[in-house]
Design an enzyme around this catalytic site. Structure first.
Site: not given
Length: 302
Positions: A41-45
């Site tokens: 759920v950390y975006g594009r991490a």
């Protein structure tokens, strides 16, 4: 920690979402940092970390701690086998790897028996998706039940439990349901059972740097901030440096620090390693005294 790690904290990648983040990852790696914390759920991490690993050719040198099984947008639990494996396989794809070093379930579902969750964790290892497993935001009571279930069923050990721990005590219910802190009973269980507590938000969301953080706004935390600043001034150090060293030397605690600024990462590494900061750390602990007892706790209903 091992695997050649020469930095006493894990780099959180929640702020790593574009190619400029390469500088942050490069700075951490160049200093000897090898442990990266990321999540579905950390975006594009995950995609950025995966590109960096491939571009730098360092996958074999980096330890990936990956979280999945986060609740959906309506905060409904997602710890079924199907949901967890969907997240895990998507993480492998974005990271560009065949397996991760440790896979952590991002939230608990207290309504689900731990035996079912233990079975999912066991299958993650047996399938080769993860070499080790852990959990994040679990109560000490549920972790103890999980340890027992895994042992009874021949499953893998719990390698990490990732909960909040920081100098600031959470003063209001979190906007993120299901978060848990490293209360004394969990830290004691970690010591007895041999797993480290992976302390997310180790710098308390920048509260001690003067950032506004609603969940930490309280008279008690303001008093701690004043003490930290006073101690740092007495010893000719920065408050952030003292805080980083304190977090990096807590028994059974492995701090997660994250930043979008490479220079800040370098400063944190320098402070976390610096034994000259042990005197101000001792001064901080002594000055706060009993006020340290509830550090990290969440309020009832959080």
């Amino acid at each position: 920690m091992s695997s050649g790690q020469d930095v006493p904290f894990v780099l959180g990648t929640g702020s790593v979402e574009n190619e400029d983040a390469y500088a942050v990852l490069d700075a951490y790696f160049a200093a000897g940092g090898r442990y990266l914390d990321t999540a579905r759920v950390y975006g594009r991490a995950e995609a950025v970390v995966g590109s960096w690993l491939a571009d730098r050719g360092v996958r074999g040198d980096v330890v990936l701690l990956v979280k999945g099984g986060h609740p959906d947008s309506r905060w409904r639990p997602r710890l079924s086998r199907a949901a967890v494996f969907d997240d895990a396989r998507a993480s492998l794809d974005d990271l560009g790897v065949d397996s991760v070093d440790s896979y952590l379930l991002h939230r608990d579902d207290p309504g689900q028996p731990v035996d079912a969750i233990a079975a999912v964790l066991t299958e993650l290892v047996e399938s080769g998706i993860a070499r080790a497993v852990g959990v994040s935001n679990w109560s000490s009571e549920r972790v103890e039940l999980l340890l027992d279930a895994l042992a009874r069923n021949g499953g893998p050990p719990v390698s990490w439990v990732s909960n909040y721990f920081g100098l600031a005590t959470v003063a209001a219910p979190s906007p993120y349901p299901g978060v848990r802190s490293a209360v004394p009973s969990l830290v004691d269980l970690a010591r007895r059972s041999g797993f480290p507590v992976l302390a997310w938000s180790g710098l308390s969301s920048g509260y001690f740097d003067g950032r506004r953080a609603a969940i930490f706004e309280s008279a008690a935390n303001a008093a701690r901030r004043d003490v930290l600043r006073s101690v740092a001034e007495r010893h000719g150090a920065s408050p952030t440096a003292v805080l980083a060293r304190w977090m990096s030397t807590r028994p059974a605690i492995v701090a997660v620090f994250g930043s979008a600024d490479a220079d800040h990462v370098v400063e944190l590494i320098s402070a976390a390693r610096d034994p000259r900061l042990d005197d101000p750390v001792a001064d901080l602990v002594s000055t706060l005294g009993e006020a340290m007892d509830d550090i990290g706790d969440f309020p009832p209903g959080a």
